[in-house]
Structure formats: structure tokens, C-alpha cells
Design a protein around this motif. Structure first.
Motif, PDB file in Angstrom:
ATOM      1  N   MET A   8       0.960  -1.419   0.218  1.00 19.59           N
ATOM      2  CA  MET A   8      -0.621  -0.459  -0.120  1.00 19.59           C
ATOM      3  C   MET A   8       0.882   1.184  -0.055  1.00 19.59           C
ATOM      4  O   MET A   8       1.794   1.407   0.912  1.00 19.59           O
ATOM      5  CB  MET A   8      -1.057   0.333   1.387  1.00 19.59           C
ATOM      6  CG  MET A   8      -1.967   0.883   1.042  1.00 19.59           C
ATOM      7  SD  MET A   8      -3.022   0.840   0.372  1.00 19.59           S
ATOM      8  CE  MET A   8      -4.633   0.389   1.566  1.00 19.59           C
ATOM      9  N   LEU A  10       0.774   5.784   0.139  1.00 20.77           N
ATOM     10  CA  LEU A  10       0.722   6.892  -0.416  1.00 20.77           C
ATOM     11  C   LEU A  10       1.245   7.502  -1.544  1.00 20.77           C
ATOM     12  O   LEU A  10       2.851   7.933  -1.676  1.00 20.77           O
ATOM     13  CB  LEU A  10       0.916   7.622   0.893  1.00 20.77           C
ATOM     14  CG  LEU A  10      -0.400   7.430   2.227  1.00 20.77           C
ATOM     15  CD1 LEU A  10      -0.266   6.539   2.380  1.00 20.77           C
ATOM     16  CD2 LEU A  10      -0.620   8.197   3.265  1.00 20.77           C
ATOM     17  N   LEU A  49      -5.462  12.739   5.331  1.00 18.69           N
ATOM     18  CA  LEU A  49      -4.294  11.795   6.375  1.00 18.69           C
ATOM     19  C   LEU A  49      -5.230  12.376   7.479  1.00 18.69           C
ATOM     20  O   LEU A  49      -5.197  13.040   7.976  1.00 18.69           O
ATOM     21  CB  LEU A  49      -2.888  11.763   5.869  1.00 18.69           C
ATOM     22  CG  LEU A  49      -2.501  11.754   4.478  1.00 18.69           C
ATOM     23  CD1 LEU A  49      -0.867  12.214   4.294  1.00 18.69           C
ATOM     24  CD2 LEU A  49      -2.461  10.741   3.763  1.00 18.69           C
ATOM     25  N   THR A  50      -4.798  11.142   8.879  1.00 13.38           N
ATOM     26  CA  THR A  50      -4.967  11.620  10.206  1.00 13.38           C
ATOM     27  C   THR A  50      -3.949  12.578  10.747  1.00 13.38           C
ATOM     28  O   THR A  50      -3.877  12.883  11.822  1.00 13.38           O
ATOM     29  CB  THR A  50      -5.562  10.662  10.528  1.00 13.38           C
ATOM     30  OG1 THR A  50      -4.387   9.920  10.632  1.00 13.38           O
ATOM     31  CG2 THR A  50      -6.811   9.446  10.371  1.00 13.38           C
ATOM     32  N   TYR A  51      -2.951  12.373   9.884  1.00 15.33           N
ATOM     33  CA  TYR A  51      -1.942  13.012  10.357  1.00 15.33           C
ATOM     34  C   TYR A  51      -1.259  14.095   9.139  1.00 15.33           C
ATOM     35  O   TYR A  51      -1.052  12.619   8.921  1.00 15.33           O
ATOM     36  CB  TYR A  51      -0.539  13.069  11.512  1.00 15.33           C
ATOM     37  CG  TYR A  51      -0.116  11.723  10.976  1.00 15.33           C
ATOM     38  CD1 TYR A  51       0.426  11.713  10.461  1.00 15.33           C
ATOM     39  CD2 TYR A  51      -1.073  10.528  11.397  1.00 15.33           C
ATOM     40  CE1 TYR A  51       0.894  10.407  10.201  1.00 15.33           C
ATOM     41  CE2 TYR A  51      -0.416   9.448  11.354  1.00 15.33           C
ATOM     42  CZ  TYR A  51       0.503   8.552  10.756  1.00 15.33           C
ATOM     43  OH  TYR A  51       1.156   8.150  10.074  1.00 15.33           O
ATOM     44  N   ILE A  53       1.737  14.462   6.601  1.00 17.01           N
ATOM     45  CA  ILE A  53       3.446  13.234   6.101  1.00 17.01           C
ATOM     46  C   ILE A  53       3.894  14.213   4.803  1.00 17.01           C
ATOM     47  O   ILE A  53       3.117  14.702   4.318  1.00 17.01           O
ATOM     48  CB  ILE A  53       2.548  11.861   5.659  1.00 17.01           C
ATOM     49  CG1 ILE A  53       2.091  11.552   6.541  1.00 17.01           C
ATOM     50  CG2 ILE A  53       4.445  11.328   5.199  1.00 17.01           C
ATOM     51  CD1 ILE A  53       1.334   9.401   6.292  1.00 17.01           C
ATOM     52  N   TYR A  61      -4.507   6.647  -2.715  1.00 16.48           N
ATOM     53  CA  TYR A  61      -3.426   5.121  -1.376  1.00 16.48           C
ATOM     54  C   TYR A  61      -3.704   4.568  -3.049  1.00 16.48           C
ATOM     55  O   TYR A  61      -4.486   4.332  -3.850  1.00 16.48           O
ATOM     56  CB  TYR A  61      -4.943   5.073  -0.833  1.00 16.48           C
ATOM     57  CG  TYR A  61      -4.038   5.229   0.157  1.00 16.48           C
ATOM     58  CD1 TYR A  61      -4.776   6.741   0.855  1.00 16.48           C
ATOM     59  CD2 TYR A  61      -3.571   4.578   1.536  1.00 16.48           C
ATOM     60  CE1 TYR A  61      -5.132   7.372   1.987  1.00 16.48           C
ATOM     61  CE2 TYR A  61      -2.845   5.467   2.537  1.00 16.48           C
ATOM     62  CZ  TYR A  61      -4.045   6.649   2.969  1.00 16.48           C
ATOM     63  OH  TYR A  61      -3.898   7.163   4.497  1.00 16.48           O
ATOM     64  N   LEU A  63      -3.166   0.231  -3.995  1.00 14.25           N
ATOM     65  CA  LEU A  63      -3.272  -0.910  -3.651  1.00 14.25           C
ATOM     66  C   LEU A  63      -2.729  -1.972  -4.681  1.00 14.25           C
ATOM     67  O   LEU A  63      -3.144  -2.082  -6.143  1.00 14.25           O
ATOM     68  CB  LEU A  63      -4.294  -1.562  -3.092  1.00 14.25           C
ATOM     69  CG  LEU A  63      -4.227  -2.661  -2.202  1.00 14.25           C
ATOM     70  CD1 LEU A  63      -3.384  -2.516  -1.084  1.00 14.25           C
ATOM     71  CD2 LEU A  63      -5.209  -3.372  -1.896  1.00 14.25           C
ATOM     72  N   ARG A  88       4.573   7.553   2.070  1.00 11.47           N
ATOM     73  CA  ARG A  88       4.857   6.426   2.595  1.00 11.47           C
ATOM     74  C   ARG A  88       4.401   4.890   1.864  1.00 11.47           C
ATOM     75  O   ARG A  88       4.123   4.776   0.745  1.00 11.47           O
ATOM     76  CB  ARG A  88       3.186   6.456   4.164  1.00 11.47           C
ATOM     77  CG  ARG A  88       4.157   5.897   5.196  1.00 11.47           C
ATOM     78  CD  ARG A  88       4.038   6.352   6.564  1.00 11.47           C
ATOM     79  NE  ARG A  88       4.572   7.627   7.249  1.00 11.47           N
ATOM     80  CZ  ARG A  88       5.056   8.227   7.610  1.00 11.47           C
ATOM     81  NH1 ARG A  88       3.752   7.146   9.463  1.00 11.47           N
ATOM     82  NH2 ARG A  88       5.590   9.179   8.385  1.00 11.47           N
ATOM     83  N   TYR A  89       4.536   3.660   2.478  1.00  9.30           N
ATOM     84  CA  TYR A  89       4.181   2.194   2.225  1.00  9.30           C
ATOM     85  C   TYR A  89       4.568   1.213   3.521  1.00  9.30           C
ATOM     86  O   TYR A  89       5.360   1.275   3.915  1.00  9.30           O
ATOM     87  CB  TYR A  89       5.315   2.320   1.037  1.00  9.30           C
ATOM     88  CG  TYR A  89       7.393   2.007   1.172  1.00  9.30           C
ATOM     89  CD1 TYR A  89       7.338   3.155   1.735  1.00  9.30           C
ATOM     90  CD2 TYR A  89       7.096   1.134   1.891  1.00  9.30           C
ATOM     91  CE1 TYR A  89       8.765   3.098   2.412  1.00  9.30           C
ATOM     92  CE2 TYR A  89       8.731   0.712   2.558  1.00  9.30           C
ATOM     93  CZ  TYR A  89       9.757   1.725   2.444  1.00  9.30           C
ATOM     94  OH  TYR A  89      10.770   1.493   2.880  1.00  9.30           O
ATOM     95  N   LEU A  90       3.314   0.631   2.593  1.00  7.73           N
ATOM     96  CA  LEU A  90       3.785  -1.159   3.907  1.00  7.73           C
ATOM     97  C   LEU A  90       3.449  -1.940   2.356  1.00  7.73           C
ATOM     98  O   LEU A  90       2.945  -2.273   2.128  1.00  7.73           O
ATOM     99  CB  LEU A  90       2.069  -0.296   4.499  1.00  7.73           C
ATOM    100  CG  LEU A  90       2.512  -1.784   5.253  1.00  7.73           C
ATOM    101  CD1 LEU A  90       3.036  -2.030   6.719  1.00  7.73           C
ATOM    102  CD2 LEU A  90       0.210  -1.884   6.334  1.00  7.73           C
ATOM    103  N   LEU A  92       4.176  -5.967   2.502  1.00 10.87           N
ATOM    104  CA  LEU A  92       3.675  -7.255   3.247  1.00 10.87           C
ATOM    105  C   LEU A  92       3.432  -8.501   2.282  1.00 10.87           C
ATOM    106  O   LEU A  92       2.945  -8.088   1.654  1.00 10.87           O
ATOM    107  CB  LEU A  92       2.654  -7.349   4.830  1.00 10.87           C
ATOM    108  CG  LEU A  92       1.821  -6.211   5.178  1.00 10.87           C
ATOM    109  CD1 LEU A  92       0.313  -6.351   5.309  1.00 10.87           C
ATOM    110  CD2 LEU A  92       2.380  -5.859   6.368  1.00 10.87           C
TER     111      LEU A  92
END
Lengths: 197, 79
Positions: A8, A10, A49-51, A53, A61, A63, A88-90, A92
Motif C-alpha cells: 500500500m 501513499l 490523512l489523519t496526520y 506526512i 492510496y 494498492l 509512505r508505504y507498507l 506485507l
């Protein structure tokens, strides 16, 4: 050994405004550069975004599911770290790609698909501001109607931790304490009663 | 014999339990924000096992999912 990964990312809205395919290529290009194979990649959402970056309040986003050699992944993530447009990235490791992902990513490749232009960085949806609190509270009160007599807001951990609302244990405790107290009263009261008699 | 008095509660507020059946019914995923938000306090703290009713394993999965969502700025760390 190649593994399947879910990523994922951003992506900066400025790049998305220019061209969505260019924004998508930031990620897919990095995967392919290091010998990976992109299985699916699609726009997941564009949201606030909730905060902040990197000074951004909103981002898109992306995916993606891709196969890449385990040894090549650190080099790829380093490329992403150096890229200013990937905020940012995630990533998995997953066993399989969800079936719905193929349909959704194919829909993006069709000619009719167009990415809506991201709003400005300060844009706030009217619905999203009160939603989190409202969405979080009703299920809690619905699922525990017996306990939700007073304020539906959950109590802080430390306050409510020692006492449970279940009727059995507090009553049993109360009965025990009262029984103990009545015994003590009786023992103390006996000599007095004898004097009165 | 009827009790003469009731034991006073130390805290005024009742402990609200979600009484979930476990994470097997609805798998926890960091992208499923509606689901994850039900396990957060209004301040954004993760509810304890006492409140969620989850097993230790499910609670670990919940913690992991919420922290992943926080990393991607999908859920707040505070407030």
C-alpha cells in the motif's frame, strides 16, 4: 526465492493530478526495475490523512500485489525511500491475491475509467469530520444494550477495570460483606441485649 | 435476609463490553477501517481485551491491524 507481496503506497496528489499512470508507474516501475512482476495495481482511495506526512494533508492510496525475489526487496524499498513522491508505504508478504482485486484492477484498465482529480490539500469532506465518533459509538451501545444505561462513551481503563457491570459478582460480594457485617453486629450486640434483658 | 445497603461502585461509569464472537467471523484487516474504529476509544486508544472480548491471538491481530492503519495515516495515533 520469489514471494507474493501486498503493498500500500501513499502517492503525492501533485503527481496524481498530472497523470495517474505516471503516479502508478512510480511503484510499478520500481518493482519491475528490480526484477519483480506486478500482478495487480489499482487506486485504492484518495483521502485526508489523519496526520500530516511530508507537509501533506491528503494523498492517494495505491494498492498493489506483486511478486519479487526476497533479496531484491530491500533494494526496491530503498528506491521508494529515495522517491519524494511516495510519501509512505507498507509492504506485507501474503499467500494469495484476493479474487476481488483482479476485477477491480481490470476495471481500472478499461477506457471508461478515469481518476477523479484530487481536491486541494486543505479540502475537508463534510461527512468525514463527525463520522469517526458517530461510527464508533453506536455499535458499542447496540452490542451491549444492558451495559449502556448511562453515558455510551467507554470509561477509561483504570476507572472501570476493578468493577464489572455483571450482576452476579458484585451482588455476591455485597452479600458476603453484609453477611460478615451482620455477624460482627450480632457478636457485638449480644452483650448489650443481655444487659437489656 | 434482605441486604441493608448496596455496595457502592468505585466508578460511576459502567464497563461497556463489545462481546464480540472473535475475529474468525470478520477477519481483521488494516484496510477495513469501519471495523477497526469500533475497537478504538474516541481518543484513538485500542480497547483492552476486557472490552473487546477477543482471545489473546485475536487481540494481537487487532493490535497489528490498527498499528498498520496508523502507520499509513488511516487511523489516528491520538484523538
Amino acid at each position: 526465492m520469489t514471494k507474493l507481496y501486498e503493498g500500500m503506497y501513499l502517492v503525492d496528489n501533485d503527481v496524481v493530478r498530472e497523470d495517474w499512470n505516471k503516479a502508478k508507474a512510480l511503484v510499478t516501475g520500481a518493482v519491475e526495475k528490480h526484477g519483480g512482476k506486478v500482478v495487480t495495481a489499482r487506486r485504492w482511495d484518495e483521502r485526508r490523512l489523519t496526520y500530516k506526512i511530508a507537509g501533506r494533508r491528503r494523498a492517494t492510496y495505491l494498492l498493489a500485489y506483486f511478486e519479487i525475489d526476497e533479496g531484491a526487496l530491500p533494494a526496491m524499498t530503498r528506491d521508494l525511500e529515495l522517491n519524494e513522491h511516495v510519501l509512505r508505504y507498507l509492504q506485507l508478504a501474503v499467500e494469495k491475491v484476493p479474487e476481488t482485486e483482479f476485477e477491480l484492477s481490470e476495471a481500472e484498465t478499461s477506457a471508461e475509467f478515469s481518476v477523479p482529480e484530487p481536491p486541494g490539500d486543505d479540502y475537508v469532506e463534510e461527512e468525514t469530520a463527525p463520522q469517526p465518533e458517530e461510527a464508533a459509538r453506536p455499535p458499542a451501545s447496540e452490542e451491549a444494550p444492558a451495559a449502556a444505561e448511562g453515558d455510551p462513551a467507554p470509561a477509561p481503563e483504570g476507572d472501570g477495570a476493578s468493577e464489572t457491570p455483571e450482576a452476579e459478582t458484585p451482588q455476591a460480594e455485597a452479600a458476603e460483606t453484609e453477611a460478615a457485617e451482620t455477624e460482627t453486629e450480632n457478636t457485638e450486640g449480644e452483650p448489650v441485649a443481655a444487659q437489656e434483658d | 435476609m434482605a441486604p441493608k445497603f448496596k455496595k457502592k461502585r468505585k466508578s460511576g461509569r459502567p464497563l461497556i463490553k463489545l462481546r464480540s464472537r472473535g475475529c474468525a467471523d470478520r477477519p481483521l484487516d488494516y484496510k477495513d477501517l469501519e471495523h477497526l474504529e469500533t475497537y478504538l476509544t474516541p481518543q484513538g486508544q485500542i480497547l483492552s481485551r476486557r472490552r473487546t472480548g477477543y482471545s489473546a491471538k485475536c487481540q494481537r491481530d487487532l493490535k497489528r491491524s490498527i498499528k498498520r492503519a496508523r502507520h499509513l495515516a488511516l487511523l489516528p495515533f491520538v484523538g
